[in-house]
Design an enzyme around this catalytic site. Structure first.
Site, PDB file in Angstrom:
ATOM      1  N   ASP A 255      -0.824  14.966  15.764  1.00  0.00           N
ATOM      2  CA  ASP A 255       0.083  15.887  16.453  1.00  0.00           C
ATOM      3  C   ASP A 255      -0.359  17.291  16.112  1.00  0.00           C
ATOM      4  O   ASP A 255      -0.295  17.686  14.948  1.00  0.00           O
ATOM      5  CB  ASP A 255       1.524  15.699  15.960  1.00  0.00           C
ATOM      6  CG  ASP A 255       2.152  14.442  16.523  1.00  0.00           C
ATOM      7  OD1 ASP A 255       1.899  14.146  17.710  1.00  0.00           O
ATOM      8  OD2 ASP A 255       2.879  13.767  15.776  1.00  0.00           O
TER       9      ASP A 255
ATOM     10  N   SER B  73       0.857  -1.183   0.000  1.00  0.00           N
ATOM     11  CA  SER B  73       0.000   0.000   0.000  1.00  0.00           C
ATOM     12  C   SER B  73       0.895   1.236   0.000  1.00  0.00           C
ATOM     13  O   SER B  73       2.086   1.135   0.337  1.00  0.00           O
ATOM     14  CB  SER B  73      -0.935  -0.015   1.210  1.00  0.00           C
ATOM     15  OG  SER B  73      -0.206  -0.212   2.403  1.00  0.00           O
TER      16      SER B  73
ATOM     17  N   HIS C 155       3.796  -1.124   3.752  1.00  0.00           N
ATOM     18  CA  HIS C 155       3.133   0.169   3.497  1.00  0.00           C
ATOM     19  C   HIS C 155       4.229   1.202   3.236  1.00  0.00           C
ATOM     20  O   HIS C 155       5.071   1.444   4.112  1.00  0.00           O
ATOM     21  CB  HIS C 155       2.307   0.565   4.723  1.00  0.00           C
ATOM     22  CG  HIS C 155       1.576   1.871   4.585  1.00  0.00           C
ATOM     23  ND1 HIS C 155       0.401   1.997   3.873  1.00  0.00           N
ATOM     24  CD2 HIS C 155       1.851   3.114   5.065  1.00  0.00           C
ATOM     25  CE1 HIS C 155      -0.021   3.248   3.942  1.00  0.00           C
ATOM     26  NE2 HIS C 155       0.843   3.956   4.639  1.00  0.00           N
TER      27      HIS C 155
ATOM     28  N   PHE D 118      13.120  14.245  10.150  1.00  0.00           N
ATOM     29  CA  PHE D 118      11.884  13.462  10.379  1.00  0.00           C
ATOM     30  C   PHE D 118      12.091  12.464  11.505  1.00  0.00           C
ATOM     31  O   PHE D 118      11.240  12.282  12.359  1.00  0.00           O
ATOM     32  CB  PHE D 118      11.576  12.599   9.151  1.00  0.00           C
ATOM     33  CG  PHE D 118      10.772  13.245   8.073  1.00  0.00           C
ATOM     34  CD1 PHE D 118      10.120  14.447   8.254  1.00  0.00           C
ATOM     35  CD2 PHE D 118      10.632  12.593   6.842  1.00  0.00           C
ATOM     36  CE1 PHE D 118       9.379  15.008   7.234  1.00  0.00           C
ATOM     37  CE2 PHE D 118       9.899  13.141   5.817  1.00  0.00           C
ATOM     38  CZ  PHE D 118       9.280  14.358   6.017  1.00  0.00           C
TER      39      PHE D 118
ATOM     40  N   GLU E 239       1.245   5.558   0.823  1.00  0.00           N
ATOM     41  CA  GLU E 239       0.703   6.730   1.517  1.00  0.00           C
ATOM     42  C   GLU E 239       1.132   8.027   0.824  1.00  0.00           C
ATOM     43  O   GLU E 239       2.282   8.161   0.420  1.00  0.00           O
ATOM     44  CB  GLU E 239       1.220   6.717   2.959  1.00  0.00           C
ATOM     45  CG  GLU E 239       0.736   7.893   3.784  1.00  0.00           C
ATOM     46  CD  GLU E 239       1.176   7.759   5.229  1.00  0.00           C
ATOM     47  OE1 GLU E 239       0.992   6.678   5.828  1.00  0.00           O
ATOM     48  OE2 GLU E 239       1.719   8.743   5.742  1.00  0.00           O
TER      49      GLU E 239
HETATM   50  P1  FAD Z   1      -2.127   7.302  20.326  1.00  0.00           P
HETATM   51  O1  FAD Z   1      -2.261   5.879  20.014  1.00  0.00           O
HETATM   52  O2  FAD Z   1      -3.289   7.987  20.986  1.00  0.00           O
HETATM   53  O3  FAD Z   1      -0.825   7.450  21.262  1.00  0.00           O
HETATM   54  C1  FAD Z   1      -0.257   8.731  21.530  1.00  0.00           C
HETATM   55  C2  FAD Z   1       0.543   8.682  22.832  1.00  0.00           C
HETATM   56  O4  FAD Z   1      -0.361   8.590  23.948  1.00  0.00           O
HETATM   57  C3  FAD Z   1       1.464   7.471  22.974  1.00  0.00           C
HETATM   58  O5  FAD Z   1       2.598   7.888  23.693  1.00  0.00           O
HETATM   59  C4  FAD Z   1       0.646   6.467  23.782  1.00  0.00           C
HETATM   60  O6  FAD Z   1       1.457   5.581  24.529  1.00  0.00           O
HETATM   61  C5  FAD Z   1      -0.191   7.367  24.671  1.00  0.00           C
HETATM   62  N1  FAD Z   1      -1.556   6.856  24.887  1.00  0.00           N
HETATM   63  C6  FAD Z   1      -2.362   6.276  23.958  1.00  0.00           C
HETATM   64  N2  FAD Z   1      -3.561   5.977  24.480  1.00  0.00           N
HETATM   65  C7  FAD Z   1      -3.520   6.354  25.772  1.00  0.00           C
HETATM   66  C8  FAD Z   1      -4.466   6.304  26.850  1.00  0.00           C
HETATM   67  N3  FAD Z   1      -5.703   5.809  26.670  1.00  0.00           N
HETATM   68  N4  FAD Z   1      -4.092   6.803  28.067  1.00  0.00           N
HETATM   69  C9  FAD Z   1      -2.839   7.315  28.242  1.00  0.00           C
HETATM   70  N5  FAD Z   1      -1.902   7.397  27.264  1.00  0.00           N
HETATM   71  C10 FAD Z   1      -2.236   6.920  26.045  1.00  0.00           C
HETATM   72  N6  FAD Z   1      -0.199  12.455  12.228  1.00  0.00           N
HETATM   73  C11 FAD Z   1      -1.042  13.365  11.675  1.00  0.00           C
HETATM   74  O7  FAD Z   1      -1.218  14.438  12.262  1.00  0.00           O
HETATM   75  N7  FAD Z   1      -1.687  13.112  10.495  1.00  0.00           N
HETATM   76  C12 FAD Z   1      -1.567  11.934   9.836  1.00  0.00           C
HETATM   77  O8  FAD Z   1      -2.174  11.739   8.791  1.00  0.00           O
HETATM   78  C13 FAD Z   1      -0.708  10.928  10.406  1.00  0.00           C
HETATM   79  N8  FAD Z   1      -0.566   9.708   9.827  1.00  0.00           N
HETATM   80  C14 FAD Z   1       0.180   8.744  10.448  1.00  0.00           C
HETATM   81  C15 FAD Z   1       0.237   7.457   9.896  1.00  0.00           C
HETATM   82  C16 FAD Z   1       0.977   6.448  10.503  1.00  0.00           C
HETATM   83  C17 FAD Z   1       0.983   5.073   9.896  1.00  0.00           C
HETATM   84  C18 FAD Z   1       1.715   6.738  11.697  1.00  0.00           C
HETATM   85  C19 FAD Z   1       2.555   5.674  12.335  1.00  0.00           C
HETATM   86  C20 FAD Z   1       1.664   8.014  12.250  1.00  0.00           C
HETATM   87  C21 FAD Z   1       0.898   9.022  11.652  1.00  0.00           C
HETATM   88  N9  FAD Z   1       0.794  10.302  12.194  1.00  0.00           N
HETATM   89  C22 FAD Z   1      -0.028  11.246  11.613  1.00  0.00           C
HETATM   90  C23 FAD Z   1       1.543  10.656  13.399  1.00  0.00           C
HETATM   91  C24 FAD Z   1       0.705  10.429  14.689  1.00  0.00           C
HETATM   92  O9  FAD Z   1      -0.444  11.229  14.662  1.00  0.00           O
HETATM   93  C25 FAD Z   1       1.579  10.786  15.860  1.00  0.00           C
HETATM   94  O10 FAD Z   1       2.600   9.832  16.026  1.00  0.00           O
HETATM   95  C26 FAD Z   1       0.850  11.048  17.164  1.00  0.00           C
HETATM   96  O11 FAD Z   1       1.771  11.638  18.084  1.00  0.00           O
HETATM   97  C27 FAD Z   1       0.278   9.811  17.823  1.00  0.00           C
HETATM   98  O12 FAD Z   1      -0.808   9.327  17.164  1.00  0.00           O
HETATM   99  P2  FAD Z   1      -1.400   7.882  17.553  1.00  0.00           P
HETATM  100  O13 FAD Z   1      -2.630   7.702  16.791  1.00  0.00           O
HETATM  101  O14 FAD Z   1      -0.357   6.874  17.481  1.00  0.00           O
HETATM  102  O15 FAD Z   1      -1.753   8.194  19.114  1.00  0.00           O
END
Ligand code: FAD
Length: 285
Positions: A107, A13, A265, A215, A15
């Site tokens: 973020d 896939s 991916h 990055f 991105e």
């Molecule tokens: P989460 O899974 O919510 O985790 C974030 C942090 O909080 C982690 O340190 C985790 O340990 C902690 N955490 C999670 N859940 C809980 C909880 N319930 N209680 C306490 N702590 C918790 N960013 C963008 O802005 N736009 C994009 O399109 C984008 N695409 C991405 C695609 C991929 C494949 C990846 C790997 C990253 C992408 N990112 C994107 C970056 C991502 O948004 C960041 O890494 C962000 O900081 C974390 O997102 P997450 O969904 O992993 O967060």
């Protein structure tokens, strides 16, 4: 030397990110058409947390899906967006026949607190999507074999990943990495925690050393010393960086496939050539 292998059947896939200009968008569609020739399982398109790319992500996804004819997954992040805004986007994507979504926390740009938005973490967004749309979407979430940069610890991050899976994620895509042990160890620990969803390695082609270093610092991906030293030594010699990067990423992809990775991916950075080159090597073309 890279040992070329046959892996035609391996799902892949790609991105993309939405562009700011019309010229950039045309280039992106061209790149997507070239990569569509490889028969990817899906494309995905990033989303600026807080809704900064809302319209551009939406229009790019719909165009890739309907004109380039590869099922395309929008990324959706919950920080900075209200439930009403997220609901509106989900309804729109659903009405347009989109079936896959990448659900993230996101973020926020500096200056906006993490508490903006009604949903705090990606697991909250996954639960929200399931509540609102049932099983309509295949939900991808993010995984961090080398640990999310803000995580308290590896174990805490692992627990939070498990939380996303239990909230209803169907599969995961990892942050890129250059150390396959980190990936295999992460997968092993996820399985021991009773979670069986596919964990797809994210592959970052190497084309530019300074951008990659920047990055990697920001997203917590480790650039190993041997790789850094070699890339530094090439200086401005872009052709050598690309040839070396192609070889390194082909080898990494081969190790992942041989070790059982379900799919790859590619973070294309909206460029076709580096992905095409790795894919050709993997397929012995
Ligand atoms: P989460 O899974 O919510 O985790 C974030 C942090 O909080 C982690 O340190 C985790 O340990 C902690 N955490 C999670 N859940 C809980 C909880 N319930 N209680 C306490 N702590 C918790 N960013 C963008 O802005 N736009 C994009 O399109 C984008 N695409 C991405 C695609 C991929 C494949 C990846 C790997 C990253 C992408 N990112 C994107 C970056 C991502 O948004 C960041 O890494 C962000 O900081 C974390 O997102 P997450 O969904 O992993 O967060």
């Amino acid at each position: 030397m890279v040992k070329h292998m046959k892996s035609n059947r391996l799902p892949i896939s790609f991105e993309f990110f939405p562009t700011k200009t019309e010229a950039g968008h045309e280039k992106l569609i061209n790149v997507a058409r070239q990569l569509a020739e490889l028969g990817p399982e899906f494309f995905s398109c990033t989303y600026g947390a807080g809704g900064s790319t809302r319209d551009r992500t939406l229009s790019t996804v719909l165009q890739l899906d309907s004109e380039v004819k590869i099922p395309t997954a929008p990324h959706l992040s919950c920080v900075g967006d209200s439930k009403a805004e997220l609901r509106e986007l989900l309804t729109l994507y659903r009405s347009k026949g989109i079936r896959r979504i990448v659900a993230l926390r996101g973020d926020l740009p500096s200056g906006m607190g993490l508490s903006s938005g009604e949903l705090r973490y990606a697991n909250d967004l996954v639960s929200f999507i399931r509540e609102e749309t049932g099983d309509h979407f295949h939900i991808e979430v993010a995984a961090y074999p080398e640990t999310h940069p803000q995580a308290r610890s590896f174990e805490h991050d692992l627990m939070n990943f498990v939380r996303k899976a239990k909230a209803g994620a169907d599969s995961a895509i990892t942050q890129y990495f250059f150390n396959t042990d980190a990936y295999f160890y992460f997968v092993e620990r996820v399985r021991k925690a009773g979670v069986e969803i596919p964990i797809i390695p994210g592959i970052m082609p190497i084309t530019n050393y300074s951008k990659l270093a920047r990055f990697s610092d920001a997203c917590g991906a480790e650039l190993p010393r041997w790789l850094r030293k070699q890339l530094e030594a090439y200086g401005d010699d872009t052709a050598s960086i690309q040839a070396f990067g192609e070889e390194v990423m082909t080898r990494l992809s081969e190790q992942l496939i041989e070790g059982g990775a379900p799919s790859l991916h590619f973070y294309t950075l909206n460029q076709a050539e580096p992905c095409l080159a790795i894919w050709k090597n993997l397929n012995g073309i």
